[in-house]
Design a protein around this motif. Structure first.
Motif, PDB file in Angstrom:
ATOM      1  N   LYS A  70      -0.326   0.108 -10.223  1.00 48.13           N
ATOM      2  CA  LYS A  70      -0.332   1.549  -9.946  1.00 48.13           C
ATOM      3  C   LYS A  70      -1.288   2.278 -10.894  1.00 48.13           C
ATOM      4  O   LYS A  70      -2.015   3.182 -10.483  1.00 48.13           O
ATOM      5  N   ARG A  71      -1.309   1.869 -12.171  1.00 42.19           N
ATOM      6  CA  ARG A  71      -2.237   2.471 -13.137  1.00 42.19           C
ATOM      7  C   ARG A  71      -3.678   2.190 -12.741  1.00 42.19           C
ATOM      8  O   ARG A  71      -4.538   3.079 -12.744  1.00 42.19           O
ATOM      9  N   GLU A  72      -3.962   0.934 -12.389  1.00 36.77           N
ATOM     10  CA  GLU A  72      -5.331   0.560 -12.013  1.00 36.77           C
ATOM     11  C   GLU A  72      -5.776   1.297 -10.745  1.00 36.77           C
ATOM     12  O   GLU A  72      -6.931   1.730 -10.646  1.00 36.77           O
ATOM     13  N   ALA A  73      -4.900   1.450  -9.760  1.00 44.79           N
ATOM     14  CA  ALA A  73      -5.251   2.184  -8.529  1.00 44.79           C
ATOM     15  C   ALA A  73      -5.613   3.630  -8.866  1.00 44.79           C
ATOM     16  O   ALA A  73      -6.548   4.196  -8.284  1.00 44.79           O
ATOM     17  N   MET A  74      -4.895   4.207  -9.830  1.00 43.26           N
ATOM     18  CA  MET A  74      -5.187   5.587 -10.227  1.00 43.26           C
ATOM     19  C   MET A  74      -6.476   5.652 -11.050  1.00 43.26           C
ATOM     20  O   MET A  74      -7.349   6.483 -10.793  1.00 43.26           O
ATOM     21  N   GLU A  75      -6.624   4.780 -12.043  1.00 36.45           N
ATOM     22  CA  GLU A  75      -7.803   4.823 -12.901  1.00 36.45           C
ATOM     23  C   GLU A  75      -9.087   4.491 -12.135  1.00 36.45           C
ATOM     24  O   GLU A  75     -10.120   5.118 -12.356  1.00 36.45           O
ATOM     25  N   GLU A  76      -9.031   3.502 -11.270  1.00 36.74           N
ATOM     26  CA  GLU A  76     -10.247   3.040 -10.594  1.00 36.74           C
ATOM     27  C   GLU A  76     -10.520   3.761  -9.279  1.00 36.74           C
ATOM     28  O   GLU A  76     -11.669   3.995  -8.930  1.00 36.74           O
ATOM     29  N   GLY A  77      -9.457   4.122  -8.550  1.00 34.61           N
ATOM     30  CA  GLY A  77      -9.655   4.726  -7.237  1.00 34.61           C
ATOM     31  C   GLY A  77      -9.088   6.115  -7.071  1.00 34.61           C
ATOM     32  O   GLY A  77      -9.229   6.707  -6.008  1.00 34.61           O
ATOM     33  N   TYR A  78      -8.421   6.636  -8.114  1.00 36.63           N
ATOM     34  CA  TYR A  78      -7.802   7.952  -8.060  1.00 36.63           C
ATOM     35  C   TYR A  78      -6.891   8.081  -6.841  1.00 36.63           C
ATOM     36  O   TYR A  78      -6.945   9.051  -6.098  1.00 36.63           O
ATOM     37  N   ALA A  79      -6.065   7.038  -6.666  1.00 35.08           N
ATOM     38  CA  ALA A  79      -5.153   6.995  -5.530  1.00 35.08           C
ATOM     39  C   ALA A  79      -3.757   6.620  -6.019  1.00 35.08           C
ATOM     40  O   ALA A  79      -3.608   5.859  -6.974  1.00 35.08           O
ATOM     41  N   GLU A  80      -2.756   7.177  -5.348  1.00 30.21           N
ATOM     42  CA  GLU A  80      -1.391   6.789  -5.654  1.00 30.21           C
ATOM     43  C   GLU A  80      -0.569   6.713  -4.385  1.00 30.21           C
ATOM     44  O   GLU A  80      -0.920   7.311  -3.365  1.00 30.21           O
ATOM     45  N   GLY A  81       0.508   5.946  -4.465  1.00 30.73           N
ATOM     46  CA  GLY A  81       1.392   5.785  -3.324  1.00 30.73           C
ATOM     47  C   GLY A  81       2.461   4.764  -3.633  1.00 30.73           C
ATOM     48  O   GLY A  81       2.556   4.236  -4.741  1.00 30.73           O
ATOM     49  N   TYR A 114      -0.366  -6.578  -4.624  1.00 30.29           N
ATOM     50  CA  TYR A 114       0.490  -5.553  -4.031  1.00 30.29           C
ATOM     51  C   TYR A 114      -0.176  -4.923  -2.813  1.00 30.29           C
ATOM     52  O   TYR A 114      -1.384  -4.988  -2.638  1.00 30.29           O
ATOM     53  N   HIS A 115       0.654  -4.273  -2.018  1.00 35.17           N
ATOM     54  CA  HIS A 115       0.222  -3.462  -0.883  1.00 35.17           C
ATOM     55  C   HIS A 115       0.616  -2.025  -1.214  1.00 35.17           C
ATOM     56  O   HIS A 115       1.717  -1.784  -1.701  1.00 35.17           O
ATOM     57  N   MET A 116      -0.307  -1.092  -0.989  1.00 36.25           N
ATOM     58  CA  MET A 116      -0.005   0.327  -1.213  1.00 36.25           C
ATOM     59  C   MET A 116      -0.415   1.133   0.008  1.00 36.25           C
ATOM     60  O   MET A 116      -1.523   0.956   0.526  1.00 36.25           O
ATOM     61  N   GLU A 117       0.467   2.020   0.435  1.00 39.47           N
ATOM     62  CA  GLU A 117       0.109   3.042   1.409  1.00 39.47           C
ATOM     63  C   GLU A 117      -0.227   4.270   0.572  1.00 39.47           C
ATOM     64  O   GLU A 117       0.632   4.800  -0.147  1.00 39.47           O
ATOM     65  N   ILE A 118      -1.479   4.684   0.623  1.00 34.28           N
ATOM     66  CA  ILE A 118      -1.924   5.820  -0.197  1.00 34.28           C
ATOM     67  C   ILE A 118      -1.239   7.091   0.299  1.00 34.28           C
ATOM     68  O   ILE A 118      -1.315   7.431   1.479  1.00 34.28           O
ATOM     69  N   GLU A 119      -0.590   7.775  -0.636  1.00 31.99           N
ATOM     70  CA  GLU A 119       0.057   9.051  -0.329  1.00 31.99           C
ATOM     71  C   GLU A 119      -0.774  10.230  -0.811  1.00 31.99           C
ATOM     72  O   GLU A 119      -0.661  11.328  -0.287  1.00 31.99           O
ATOM     73  N   ARG A 120      -1.606   9.954  -1.834  1.00 32.15           N
ATOM     74  CA  ARG A 120      -2.444  11.027  -2.365  1.00 32.15           C
ATOM     75  C   ARG A 120      -3.726  10.458  -2.950  1.00 32.15           C
ATOM     76  O   ARG A 120      -3.698   9.496  -3.705  1.00 32.15           O
ATOM     77  N   MET A 121      -4.853  11.066  -2.570  1.00 31.55           N
ATOM     78  CA  MET A 121      -6.164  10.732  -3.147  1.00 31.55           C
ATOM     79  C   MET A 121      -6.601  11.961  -3.943  1.00 31.55           C
ATOM     80  O   MET A 121      -6.658  13.063  -3.417  1.00 31.55           O
TER      81      MET A 121
END
Length: 167
Positions: A70-81, A114-121
């Motif tokens: 989750k941290r890497e998705a935010m730091e690298e892609g600015y995405a969370e979900g 992991y699999h993530m459904e992006i809720e916010r970019m």
């Protein structure tokens, strides 16, 4: 289980995909990665040392693999979900002639996926190691990612089966 041999820095490494809802022993997990989906597309980031790839990286002290992803998705892609574990790649250095007992990585290690459904970019700021992000059709991912192999394809297939945004 799907296995492939890759050349990482001149070393022969065997990678094996295992779909699993449980984690391997924590001390042997070296990194966490994942497939982030938005409207049927998967998120790729352009990383300084890896080129275009899915978000992911090394686990920091005191961090769980899921927290790391989750941290890497935010730091690298600015995405969370919301995210769920898909399985892991077994990284086997048994045939790596460069591996020694003092190597950074264990002889048999694990990369959790992991699999993530992006809720916010969020707005992309490129403050960490990524210089760009891109959403691509998951079936075209090999056109963008160098070093793609069969075990990553199996992990992507597992992620696509779970994605509610793929029709």
């Amino acid at each position: 289980m799907t296995a492939a041999y890759v050349d990482w820095g001149g070393a022969r490494i065997k990678l094996t995909w295992k779909e699993a809802a449980y984690l391997p022993e924590r001390e042997f997990i070296t990194s966490a990665h994942g497939f982030c989906f938005l409207e049927g597309k998967v998120l790729l980031v352009n990383l300084q040392n890896r080129g275009r790839d899915i978000p992911g990286g090394h686990i920091e002290k005191g961090e769980s693999p899921k927290q790391c992803f989750k941290r890497e998705a935010m730091e690298e892609g600015y995405a969370e979900g919301q995210c769920t574990q898909l399985g892991y790649i077994i990284v086997d250095h048994s045939e790596n002639l460069q591996w020694t007992e003092s190597s950074v990585y264990p002889k048999i290690g694990y990369q959790v996926f992991y699999h993530m459904e992006i809720e916010r970019m969020y707005d992309f700021e490129a403050r960490y190691e990524s210089s760009e992000r891109k959403l691509v059709d998951p079936l075209q991912i090999t056109e963008f990612c160098k070093g793609w192999h069969e075990t990553l394809a199996e992990a992507l297939n597992s992620a696509m089966k779970r994605s509610s945004s793929i029709l």
